[in-house]
Design a protein around this motif. Sequence first.
Motif, PDB file in Angstrom:
ATOM      1  N   ASP A  47       0.826  -1.205   0.000  1.00  0.00           N
ATOM      2  CA  ASP A  47       0.000   0.000   0.000  1.00  0.00           C
ATOM      3  C   ASP A  47       0.865   1.262   0.000  1.00  0.00           C
ATOM      4  O   ASP A  47       0.586   2.194  -0.765  1.00  0.00           O
ATOM      5  CB  ASP A  47      -0.928  -0.002   1.212  1.00  0.00           C
ATOM      6  N   THR A  48       1.911   1.279   0.796  1.00  0.00           N
ATOM      7  CA  THR A  48       2.778   2.461   0.810  1.00  0.00           C
ATOM      8  C   THR A  48       3.598   2.564  -0.482  1.00  0.00           C
ATOM      9  O   THR A  48       3.884   3.666  -0.947  1.00  0.00           O
ATOM     10  CB  THR A  48       3.731   2.444   2.014  1.00  0.00           C
ATOM     11  N   VAL A  50       2.545   1.630  -3.449  1.00  0.00           N
ATOM     12  CA  VAL A  50       1.637   2.066  -4.514  1.00  0.00           C
ATOM     13  C   VAL A  50       1.306   3.542  -4.382  1.00  0.00           C
ATOM     14  O   VAL A  50       1.200   4.256  -5.382  1.00  0.00           O
ATOM     15  CB  VAL A  50       0.354   1.202  -4.497  1.00  0.00           C
ATOM     16  N   LYS A  51       1.182   4.009  -3.156  1.00  0.00           N
ATOM     17  CA  LYS A  51       0.845   5.429  -2.946  1.00  0.00           C
ATOM     18  C   LYS A  51       2.070   6.250  -3.206  1.00  0.00           C
ATOM     19  O   LYS A  51       2.142   7.265  -3.679  1.00  0.00           O
ATOM     20  CB  LYS A  51       0.367   5.660  -1.532  1.00  0.00           C
TER      21      LYS A  51
END
Length: 51
Positions: A47-48, A50-51
Amino acid sequence: MDVPLWFALLCVGVLGVKLIRPPWWLIAVLLLSGYLLADSLLAPVIDTAVK
């Protein structure tokens, strides 16, 4: 133009299957591995990234 993410992914997936013609087992493995990774301990790391 606001398009829902699920609809955009569905369109890209359908076009990819029609144009590239990957084997069905490869599609199943990619979907299953993505689902399993989303519920794993690696989900916050992904998630980090991708962000």
